[in-house]
Design a protein around this motif. Structure first.
Motif, PDB file in Angstrom:
ATOM      1  N   ILE A  26      -8.948   6.386  -3.770  1.00 42.51           N
ATOM      2  CA  ILE A  26      -8.298   6.191  -2.348  1.00 42.51           C
ATOM      3  C   ILE A  26      -7.570   7.117  -1.583  1.00 42.51           C
ATOM      4  O   ILE A  26      -7.687   7.414  -0.407  1.00 42.51           O
ATOM      5  N   ARG A  27      -6.765   7.788  -2.577  1.00 43.43           N
ATOM      6  CA  ARG A  27      -5.771   8.880  -2.000  1.00 43.43           C
ATOM      7  C   ARG A  27      -7.045  10.157  -1.452  1.00 43.43           C
ATOM      8  O   ARG A  27      -6.567  10.618  -0.485  1.00 43.43           O
ATOM      9  N   ALA A  28      -7.946  10.451  -2.477  1.00 41.16           N
ATOM     10  CA  ALA A  28      -8.911  11.456  -1.939  1.00 41.16           C
ATOM     11  C   ALA A  28      -9.432  11.036  -0.657  1.00 41.16           C
ATOM     12  O   ALA A  28      -9.597  11.895   0.519  1.00 41.16           O
ATOM     13  N   LEU A  29      -9.842   9.918  -0.407  1.00 40.13           N
ATOM     14  CA  LEU A  29     -10.390   9.253   0.920  1.00 40.13           C
ATOM     15  C   LEU A  29      -9.476   9.588   1.946  1.00 40.13           C
ATOM     16  O   LEU A  29      -9.662  10.033   3.236  1.00 40.13           O
ATOM     17  N   LEU A  30      -8.044   9.199   1.863  1.00 38.94           N
ATOM     18  CA  LEU A  30      -6.901   9.377   3.033  1.00 38.94           C
ATOM     19  C   LEU A  30      -6.751  10.936   3.167  1.00 38.94           C
ATOM     20  O   LEU A  30      -6.666  11.128   4.288  1.00 38.94           O
ATOM     21  N   ILE A  31      -6.722  11.868   1.789  1.00 36.49           N
ATOM     22  CA  ILE A  31      -6.448  13.094   2.565  1.00 36.49           C
ATOM     23  C   ILE A  31      -7.588  13.522   3.489  1.00 36.49           C
ATOM     24  O   ILE A  31      -7.463  14.426   4.378  1.00 36.49           O
ATOM     25  N   ALA A  32      -8.880  13.230   3.101  1.00 37.62           N
ATOM     26  CA  ALA A  32     -10.020  13.853   3.945  1.00 37.62           C
ATOM     27  C   ALA A  32      -9.966  13.253   5.228  1.00 37.62           C
ATOM     28  O   ALA A  32     -10.181  13.785   6.041  1.00 37.62           O
ATOM     29  N   ALA A  33      -9.642  12.115   5.408  1.00 40.87           N
ATOM     30  CA  ALA A  33      -9.688  11.198   6.650  1.00 40.87           C
ATOM     31  C   ALA A  33      -8.797  11.772   7.354  1.00 40.87           C
ATOM     32  O   ALA A  33      -8.879  11.711   8.663  1.00 40.87           O
ATOM     33  N   PHE A  34      -7.441  12.201   6.991  1.00 40.33           N
ATOM     34  CA  PHE A  34      -6.544  12.746   7.779  1.00 40.33           C
ATOM     35  C   PHE A  34      -6.500  14.420   7.563  1.00 40.33           C
ATOM     36  O   PHE A  34      -5.579  15.028   8.225  1.00 40.33           O
ATOM     37  N   TRP A  43       1.360   8.601   0.879  1.00 42.27           N
ATOM     38  CA  TRP A  43       0.750   7.954   0.039  1.00 42.27           C
ATOM     39  C   TRP A  43       1.905   6.991  -0.626  1.00 42.27           C
ATOM     40  O   TRP A  43       1.431   5.833  -0.812  1.00 42.27           O
ATOM     41  N   ASP A  44       2.930   7.200  -0.855  1.00 40.08           N
ATOM     42  CA  ASP A  44       3.970   6.358  -1.237  1.00 40.08           C
ATOM     43  C   ASP A  44       4.171   5.206  -0.396  1.00 40.08           C
ATOM     44  O   ASP A  44       4.525   3.917  -0.801  1.00 40.08           O
ATOM     45  N   HIS A  45       4.051   5.395   0.789  1.00 41.45           N
ATOM     46  CA  HIS A  45       4.384   4.351   1.751  1.00 41.45           C
ATOM     47  C   HIS A  45       3.113   3.308   1.790  1.00 41.45           C
ATOM     48  O   HIS A  45       3.407   2.278   2.104  1.00 41.45           O
ATOM     49  N   GLY A  46       1.982   3.756   1.359  1.00 38.39           N
ATOM     50  CA  GLY A  46       0.919   2.633   1.185  1.00 38.39           C
ATOM     51  C   GLY A  46       0.862   2.186   0.137  1.00 38.39           C
ATOM     52  O   GLY A  46      -0.214   1.227   0.011  1.00 38.39           O
ATOM     53  N   LEU A  47       1.858   2.188  -0.718  1.00 31.53           N
ATOM     54  CA  LEU A  47       1.831   1.542  -2.077  1.00 31.53           C
ATOM     55  C   LEU A  47       2.486   0.198  -2.194  1.00 31.53           C
ATOM     56  O   LEU A  47       3.544   0.289  -1.470  1.00 31.53           O
ATOM     57  N   GLY A  48       2.150  -0.739  -3.136  1.00 32.02           N
ATOM     58  CA  GLY A  48       3.235  -1.630  -3.213  1.00 32.02           C
ATOM     59  C   GLY A  48       2.892  -2.811  -2.549  1.00 32.02           C
ATOM     60  O   GLY A  48       3.530  -3.661  -2.494  1.00 32.02           O
ATOM     61  N   GLY A  49       1.642  -3.134  -1.825  1.00 35.79           N
ATOM     62  CA  GLY A  49       1.200  -4.240  -1.216  1.00 35.79           C
ATOM     63  C   GLY A  49      -0.317  -4.514  -1.533  1.00 35.79           C
ATOM     64  O   GLY A  49      -0.886  -4.044  -2.321  1.00 35.79           O
ATOM     65  N   VAL A  50      -0.884  -4.986  -0.514  1.00 39.14           N
ATOM     66  CA  VAL A  50      -2.292  -5.397  -0.627  1.00 39.14           C
ATOM     67  C   VAL A  50      -3.080  -4.274   0.077  1.00 39.14           C
ATOM     68  O   VAL A  50      -2.761  -3.754   1.326  1.00 39.14           O
ATOM     69  N   GLU A  84      -0.238   0.527   6.629  1.00 37.65           N
ATOM     70  CA  GLU A  84      -0.281   1.699   6.304  1.00 37.65           C
ATOM     71  C   GLU A  84      -1.602   2.269   5.743  1.00 37.65           C
ATOM     72  O   GLU A  84      -2.450   1.607   5.529  1.00 37.65           O
ATOM     73  N   ALA A  85      -1.797   3.737   5.736  1.00 40.02           N
ATOM     74  CA  ALA A  85      -2.917   4.213   5.274  1.00 40.02           C
ATOM     75  C   ALA A  85      -4.315   3.838   5.574  1.00 40.02           C
ATOM     76  O   ALA A  85      -5.262   3.556   4.664  1.00 40.02           O
ATOM     77  N   VAL A  86      -4.606   3.593   6.849  1.00 37.85           N
ATOM     78  CA  VAL A  86      -5.824   3.202   7.428  1.00 37.85           C
ATOM     79  C   VAL A  86      -6.723   4.396   7.638  1.00 37.85           C
ATOM     80  O   VAL A  86      -6.206   5.301   8.324  1.00 37.85           O
ATOM     81  N   GLY A  87      -7.756   4.630   6.847  1.00 36.55           N
ATOM     82  CA  GLY A  87      -8.647   5.676   7.169  1.00 36.55           C
ATOM     83  C   GLY A  87      -9.982   5.434   6.803  1.00 36.55           C
ATOM     84  O   GLY A  87     -10.434   4.509   6.035  1.00 36.55           O
ATOM     85  N   VAL A  88     -10.894   6.079   7.363  1.00 40.19           N
ATOM     86  CA  VAL A  88     -12.418   5.895   7.205  1.00 40.19           C
ATOM     87  C   VAL A  88     -13.037   7.183   6.961  1.00 40.19           C
ATOM     88  O   VAL A  88     -12.844   8.289   7.808  1.00 40.19           O
ATOM     89  N   ARG A  89     -13.908   7.158   6.145  1.00 43.82           N
ATOM     90  CA  ARG A  89     -14.743   8.312   5.853  1.00 43.82           C
ATOM     91  C   ARG A  89     -15.592   8.825   7.080  1.00 43.82           C
ATOM     92  O   ARG A  89     -16.100   8.297   7.909  1.00 43.82           O
ATOM     93  N   ALA A  90     -15.311  10.182   7.376  1.00 47.28           N
ATOM     94  CA  ALA A  90     -15.882  10.796   8.599  1.00 47.28           C
ATOM     95  C   ALA A  90     -17.401  10.235   8.793  1.00 47.28           C
ATOM     96  O   ALA A  90     -17.727  10.041  10.040  1.00 47.28           O
ATOM     97  N   ASP A  91     -18.207  10.467   7.970  1.00 45.26           N
ATOM     98  CA  ASP A  91     -19.649   9.876   8.461  1.00 45.26           C
ATOM     99  C   ASP A  91     -19.638   8.342   8.654  1.00 45.26           C
ATOM    100  O   ASP A  91     -20.807   7.913   9.228  1.00 45.26           O
TER     101      ASP A  91
END
Length: 185
Positions: A26-34, A43-50, A84-91
């Motif tokens: 998940i973290r790798a996807l978000l780094i690429a998406a952003f 990353w820390d902000h997106g943890l601890g929930g659903v 938090e941490a909403v991202g979609v792979r570029a393709d």
């Protein structure tokens, strides 16, 4: 005309249910998406929930999470589902995956929180407004170690989701978010 069957699998899970390998993915996807602009505190902000995430035949394609925050407003503390941490792979962008992730996260907000909130990038704002999220027209602040800290730079990017069957809080009074490290919103 028949629609092709979906090959993507949407799943929701609390952070504690995810394996270390899944969290790394998940973290790798978000780094690429952003495009690399997704640091440790983000990353820390997106943890601890659903988390809601979608896999396709190539792997992880989309992700978002909702975590609990507290917001003070007119003398009351609200339990808020914060996106938090909403991202979609570029393709896979512009194919509805972000909307599917948001569907799942909004169900969590509607079922567990008094209202929803998020801070949107310019690129993401259209997704949220199309889903009924409303730009907060009032002031934004955070309750810091030394008191209330105004956040005027967040006033044009903070969106709220009204409670199911309810109205938004009064925009004449500010929303005061709980303090956290890094970007406050």
């Amino acid at each position: 005309m028949t629609e092709a069957p979906r090959t993507e699998l949407l799943r929701t899970a609390h952070t504690f249910e995810l394996t270390p390998a899944a969290l790394r993915e998940i973290r790798a996807l978000l780094i690429a998406a952003f495009e690399g602009d997704f640091g440790d505190q983000d990353w820390d902000h997106g943890l601890g929930g659903v988390h809601a995430f979608i896999r396709d035949t190539r792997g992880l394609a989309a992700h978002g999470s909702v975590i609990q925050r507290r917001v003070l407003h007119r003398g009351r503390s609200y339990r808020v589902g914060y996106i938090e941490a909403v991202g979609v792979r570029a393709d896979r962008r512009r194919q509805g995956l972000g909307g599917r992730v948001m569907d799942a996260l909004e169900q969590v907000i509607d079922g567990a929180y008094e209202l929803g909130a998020l801070s949107a990038s310019d690129d993401g704002a259209a997704l949220y407004t199309a889903r009924g999220w409303q730009l907060w027209p009032g002031r934004i602040a955070a309750l810091g170690p030394d008191g209330i800290v105004p956040l005027p730079d967040e006033e044009d990017s903070t969106y709220v989701r009204p409670p199911t069957g309810g109205a938004l809080p009064d925009p004449a009074s500010e929303l005061i978010f709980d303090w956290r490290d890094g970007d406050l919103l």
